[in-house]
Design a protein around this motif. Structure first.
Motif, PDB file in Angstrom:
ATOM      1  N   ASP A 108      42.981  38.461  36.861  1.00 23.65           N
ATOM      2  CA  ASP A 108      44.493  38.331  37.359  1.00 23.65           C
ATOM      3  C   ASP A 108      45.249  38.504  36.010  1.00 23.65           C
ATOM      4  O   ASP A 108      46.643  37.863  36.440  1.00 23.65           O
ATOM      5  N   SER A 109      44.647  39.761  35.058  1.00 23.90           N
ATOM      6  CA  SER A 109      45.397  40.181  33.910  1.00 23.90           C
ATOM      7  C   SER A 109      44.746  41.531  34.111  1.00 23.90           C
ATOM      8  O   SER A 109      44.071  41.365  33.789  1.00 23.90           O
ATOM      9  N   VAL A 110      45.477  42.513  32.976  1.00 22.55           N
ATOM     10  CA  VAL A 110      45.531  44.041  32.447  1.00 22.55           C
ATOM     11  C   VAL A 110      43.846  43.184  31.111  1.00 22.55           C
ATOM     12  O   VAL A 110      42.795  43.952  31.733  1.00 22.55           O
ATOM     13  N   ASP A 111      44.765  42.421  30.712  1.00 27.67           N
ATOM     14  CA  ASP A 111      43.541  41.769  29.327  1.00 27.67           C
ATOM     15  C   ASP A 111      42.786  41.577  30.032  1.00 27.67           C
ATOM     16  O   ASP A 111      41.335  41.832  29.478  1.00 27.67           O
ATOM     17  N   ASN A 112      42.652  40.761  30.686  1.00 24.68           N
ATOM     18  CA  ASN A 112      40.934  40.175  31.390  1.00 24.68           C
ATOM     19  C   ASN A 112      40.346  40.988  32.205  1.00 24.68           C
ATOM     20  O   ASN A 112      39.339  41.239  31.656  1.00 24.68           O
TER      21      ASN A 112
END
Length: 247
Positions: A108-112
């Motif tokens: 879902d995201s780079v941070d995730n």
């Protein structure tokens, strides 16, 4: 850190076997090698185990590895009859992440994705490295652009120890030739277009003409394709740790 120049001088001109023997003697009981069972790591594991070099070998058991990786792990244990220590994610952190975001939140995201890498790989690595003074890895210079600026012997500021990459200057062909010459068990995914093998959900085969690491986290921008295990900037460590501090 101040001894790097001296150690580098001592290692100059030695074979990989003798380099590892020297380091194992100098850092007796405080030297460790990390394996993910890829080509490079299998070559180094063979050197360590077949030459009875007293270096602790460990792996990060993320819980999301390929079946082929588990096969190589098991065969390596059978062949050399030497222990490979497994470090697992802290179950509380893993349960919380999966419970809140699901098992595949990393898409879902780079941070995730970095949060998942931190929980499954970086935090267990910290525990594995604790108490050691030198970390042996299978890194090679040609594996990714940011690694071309690294050296075979370097200070890891984030983990506060020395890192040594004994086959840093080897080409992929040299690694494969060594594997073949010594009949070393290796991951058959390498024969199917997987030059770099990590967690199964985050790794695919590389297509003709693609970059070496195109198969890792393929849904992300090329510049973000490091999990942080070998980050050279302390800021990457700080950002990863913030995932747990901000919960």
């Amino acid at each position: 850190m101040e001894h790097l120049a001296e150690i580098r001088q001592e290692l100059t001109g030695l074979t990989v076997i003798d380099q590892l023997k020297y380091l194992a003697s100098r850092f007796e009981g405080r030297i460790i090698f990390s394996t993910s069972f890829g080509w490079e790591d299998q070559a180094i594991t063979h050197i360590i185990f077949s030459n009875q070099i007293p270096i602790k070998v460990f792996t990060l058991e993320t819980g999301r590895l390929f079946p082929e990786t588990y096969y190589v792990w098991n065969r390596t244990l059978e062949i050399y009859q030497k222990p490979i220590h497994a470090y697992y994610p802290q179950h509380e952190l893993l349960q919380e992440m999966v419970g809140l975001k699901g098992p595949n939140s990393f898409y879902d995201s780079v941070d995730n994705r970095k949060e998942c890498c931190y929980i499954r790989k970086i935090e267990p690595l910290k525990r594995a490295l604790k108490g050691n003074e030198i970390w042996i890895t299978g890194i090679r210079a040609e594996q990714s652009p940011n690694r071309e600026d690294m050296h075979d012997l370097e200070w890891d500021e984030g983990n506060q120890l020395i890192k040594f990459h004994p086959i840093f200057d080897w080409t992929l062909d040299e690694v494969k030739s060594y594997i073949k010459a010594h009949n070393i068990v290796y991951n058959t995914l390498h024969d199917k277009g997987f030059p770099s093998i990590g967690c199964a959900p985050c790794t695919r085969a590389v297509q003709p003409g693609e970059d070496f690491r195109a198969g890792r986290w393929w849904w992300e921008d090329q510049s973000k394709k490091e999990c942080g295990l070998h980050a050279t900037e302390a800021s990457l460590k700080t950002k990863a740790e913030s995932f747990t501090n901000n919960k």
